[in-house]
Each structure stands twice: as structure tokens, then as C-alpha cells.
Design a protein around this motif. Structure first.
Motif, PDB file in Angstrom:
ATOM      1  N   THR A   1      37.477 103.165  60.525  1.00 33.53           N
ATOM      2  CA  THR A   1      38.372 103.134  59.370  1.00 33.53           C
ATOM      3  C   THR A   1      39.848 103.077  59.754  1.00 33.53           C
ATOM      4  O   THR A   1      40.604 102.266  59.186  1.00 33.53           O
ATOM      5  CB  THR A   1      38.100 104.343  58.459  1.00 33.53           C
ATOM      6  N   PRO A   2      40.354 103.898  60.680  1.00 33.40           N
ATOM      7  CA  PRO A   2      41.791 103.809  61.017  1.00 33.40           C
ATOM      8  C   PRO A   2      42.223 102.424  61.504  1.00 33.40           C
ATOM      9  O   PRO A   2      43.194 101.872  60.977  1.00 33.40           O
ATOM     10  CB  PRO A   2      41.975 104.903  62.071  1.00 33.40           C
ATOM     11  N   PRO A   3      41.542 101.818  62.493  1.00 30.89           N
ATOM     12  CA  PRO A   3      42.004 100.482  62.912  1.00 30.89           C
ATOM     13  C   PRO A   3      41.803  99.417  61.842  1.00 30.89           C
ATOM     14  O   PRO A   3      42.635  98.510  61.708  1.00 30.89           O
ATOM     15  CB  PRO A   3      41.165 100.178  64.168  1.00 30.89           C
ATOM     16  N   MET A   4      40.734  99.524  61.043  1.00 30.40           N
ATOM     17  CA  MET A   4      40.525  98.531  59.994  1.00 30.40           C
ATOM     18  C   MET A   4      41.575  98.669  58.887  1.00 30.40           C
ATOM     19  O   MET A   4      42.008  97.673  58.299  1.00 30.40           O
ATOM     20  CB  MET A   4      39.122  98.666  59.421  1.00 30.40           C
ATOM     21  N   HIS A   5      41.982  99.893  58.613  1.00 32.59           N
ATOM     22  CA  HIS A   5      43.044 100.074  57.617  1.00 32.59           C
ATOM     23  C   HIS A   5      44.371  99.548  58.144  1.00 32.59           C
ATOM     24  O   HIS A   5      45.196  99.011  57.367  1.00 32.59           O
ATOM     25  CB  HIS A   5      43.167 101.550  57.248  1.00 32.59           C
TER      26      HIS A   5
ATOM     27  N   ALA B   1      43.175  88.751  54.005  1.00 33.16           N
ATOM     28  CA  ALA B   1      42.723  87.823  55.042  1.00 33.16           C
ATOM     29  C   ALA B   1      41.661  88.459  55.932  1.00 33.16           C
ATOM     30  O   ALA B   1      40.817  87.750  56.502  1.00 33.16           O
ATOM     31  CB  ALA B   1      43.909  87.352  55.886  1.00 33.16           C
ATOM     32  N   VAL B   2      41.663  89.772  56.036  1.00 33.65           N
ATOM     33  CA  VAL B   2      40.698  90.452  56.914  1.00 33.65           C
ATOM     34  C   VAL B   2      39.261  90.276  56.402  1.00 33.65           C
ATOM     35  O   VAL B   2      38.376  89.843  57.167  1.00 33.65           O
ATOM     36  CB  VAL B   2      41.059  91.939  57.068  1.00 33.65           C
ATOM     37  N   PRO B   3      38.934  90.585  55.136  1.00 33.62           N
ATOM     38  CA  PRO B   3      37.561  90.355  54.695  1.00 33.62           C
ATOM     39  C   PRO B   3      37.165  88.880  54.693  1.00 33.62           C
ATOM     40  O   PRO B   3      35.991  88.546  54.889  1.00 33.62           O
ATOM     41  CB  PRO B   3      37.528  90.939  53.278  1.00 33.62           C
TER      42      PRO B   3
ATOM     43  N   LEU C   1      31.615  95.837  57.066  1.00 36.55           N
ATOM     44  CA  LEU C   1      33.059  95.987  57.213  1.00 36.55           C
ATOM     45  C   LEU C   1      33.800  95.105  56.210  1.00 36.55           C
ATOM     46  O   LEU C   1      34.849  95.503  55.679  1.00 36.55           O
ATOM     47  CB  LEU C   1      33.488  95.631  58.638  1.00 36.55           C
ATOM     48  N   ALA C   2      33.269  93.923  55.932  1.00 34.41           N
ATOM     49  CA  ALA C   2      33.904  93.052  54.940  1.00 34.41           C
ATOM     50  C   ALA C   2      33.907  93.709  53.565  1.00 34.41           C
ATOM     51  O   ALA C   2      34.911  93.658  52.836  1.00 34.41           O
ATOM     52  CB  ALA C   2      33.176  91.706  54.900  1.00 34.41           C
ATOM     53  N   VAL C   3      32.797  94.340  53.202  1.00 35.29           N
ATOM     54  CA  VAL C   3      32.734  95.038  51.913  1.00 35.29           C
ATOM     55  C   VAL C   3      33.664  96.250  51.923  1.00 35.29           C
ATOM     56  O   VAL C   3      34.337  96.544  50.924  1.00 35.29           O
ATOM     57  CB  VAL C   3      31.279  95.455  51.604  1.00 35.29           C
TER      58      VAL C   3
ATOM     59  N   PHE D   1      39.835  99.011  50.437  1.00 29.57           N
ATOM     60  CA  PHE D   1      41.261  99.148  50.745  1.00 29.57           C
ATOM     61  C   PHE D   1      42.106  98.327  49.774  1.00 29.57           C
ATOM     62  O   PHE D   1      43.135  98.793  49.269  1.00 29.57           O
ATOM     63  CB  PHE D   1      41.546  98.690  52.180  1.00 29.57           C
ATOM     64  N   ALA D   2      41.674  97.084  49.535  1.00 32.11           N
ATOM     65  CA  ALA D   2      42.438  96.200  48.657  1.00 32.11           C
ATOM     66  C   ALA D   2      42.461  96.723  47.226  1.00 32.11           C
ATOM     67  O   ALA D   2      43.462  96.568  46.522  1.00 32.11           O
ATOM     68  CB  ALA D   2      41.849  94.791  48.696  1.00 32.11           C
TER      69      ALA D   2
END
Length: 209
Positions: A21-25, A34-36, A68-70, A75-76
Motif C-alpha cells: 500500500t505505501p509504494p502503490m499510494h 495512469a497506474v490502474p 492491485l489495479a482494483v 485511492f482515486a
């Protein structure tokens, strides 16, 4: 033992997502939606490697990439980038992609594990399952505001205090209250009653007794 493993299958994806979660955030703060999108493209490449190129363990990374995409959609939504208009787009794109992949593509209609099936949408997760998740997220976004308004409506039968205890009725208005002797309380500004026995509250006794 096998039943217990089936019931706890989600931990295999949930625990790594919590750890990441920290690096993905941080990626979300920098690159946003763009990430998902990139993760969805990687899921599609994993499906292609497994289904068309016969690459051994080609789609194994999808166990993590798809969820991870979901997860990134959360976050968005939290920072306000996903609202009702984006929900319509997610719902339409997810449904169209799901129908296309399960009719013209090699993906089965079932979104749950089927023992013995050559291709499954959950083991490993596929692009079709990601389309279903996107459609569900879009439906939730469309219903979010309406559902919030419905939950904030005052509810309860007449005479019940919504902020009090369940079943506790409101106190009657002052004109309807009774005094300690069982008589209605006078309204504010009403002159005190006059006459025999009114001041003491006792019924006057008849004469001759």
C-alpha cells in the motif's frame, strides 16, 4: 483442510496488497489514474502469454496485478478523482469489455472457479474478471450519492425521537401534562382558578354532613 484453504483464498492477494500500500499510494500521488491503466495492460499481457503464447506460468503475476489495479481505484475514489461521471464510464466500459471477452474471446462466462475447466477467470485472475470489477466499481460510484442521501433521511414513526432511545416517545406538550393531583396543568398566563376548594386542591364537602 481443503475447505479452509478455499475459504481463505483472498488472503493470498490481500496480505501482499496491504504490504504494498505505501509504494502503490506513492505511485498514485505521482501518476494518478495512469497506474490502474498500466496494471490493466499488464494483466492483458499476462493473459496473452498464458492463453496464446503458452508461456509457462505466464499469467501468474496476475494474482497480484489484477487486484492491485482494483485497489488503485480506491485511492482515486478517496481523493475525489472518481465521481459519478467516471462511474458511468467504468460501468459501460466494464460491461462492454466483459461481454466482448466472454463471447468473442476465450474467457468463460463463469467468474468463479470451476474444477477441471481449461480456462478459469480466477486462477489466475484474468482481464475478464478485471472488467467485472470495473463495472461493479462504476455501479457503486453511481449509487454512492443517492445512497448517502437515502441513509441521511430522518426515519422513524411519528412521535418517536430519532436521537433518543429506541421506542422512547417524546414528552407531551405542556398543555397536555397533568399535575400531581391528576388535573390538567394550566396554560402559561392563565389566572389561577378561584372558588371554594380550588386553592387547597380538595373537593369541598357538602353542607349538612
Amino acid at each position: 483442510m481443503s475447505d479452509a484453504r478455499c475459504a481463505l483464498w483472498f488472503l493470498a492477494a490481500y496480505l501482499p496488497m496491504i504490504a504494498l500500500t505505501p509504494p502503490m499510494h506513492a505511485l498514485h500521488r505521482r501518476w494518478g489514474l495512469a497506474v490502474p491503466v498500466v496494471l490493466a495492460v499488464l494483466v492483458a499481457l499476462g493473459d496473452a502469454a498464458r492463453l496464446w503464447a503458452d508461456v509457462p506460468h505466464g499469467g501468474t503475476a496476475n494474482y497480484l496485478l489484477m487486484w492491485l489495479a482494483v485497489h488503485q481505484l480506491g485511492f482515486a475514489w478517496h481523493d475525489g478523482r472518481l465521481r459519478a461521471p467516471a462511474g458511468r464510464l467504468l460501468l459501460l466500459a466494464g460491461l462492454c469489455g466483459l461481454v466482448l471477452l466472454t463471447t468473442a474471446g476465450p474467457y468463460p462466462v463463469s467468474m468463479v472457479a470451476e474444477p477441471g475447466a481449461a480456462v478459469q477467470n480466477t486462477a489466475p485472475p484474468t482481464l475478464a474478471l478485471l472488467c467485472l470489477a470495473a463495472a461493479q466499481a462504476g455501479a457503486v460510484l453511481l449509487l454512492h450519492d443517492r445512497g448517502g442521501r437515502w441513509l441521511r433521511r430522518p426515519r422513524g414513526p411519528a412521535g418517536v425521537d430519532p436521537g433518543g432511545l429506541p421506542g422512547r416517545r417524546r414528552r407531551p406538550p405542556p398543555p397536555a401534562r397533568l399535575t400531581g393531583r391528576g388535573r390538567p396543568a394550566p396554560r402559561a398566563g392563565t389566572p389561577p382558578p378561584t372558588g371554594p376548594g380550588c386553592g387547597s386542591g380538595r373537593v369541598p364537602r357538602g353542607r349538612g354532613r
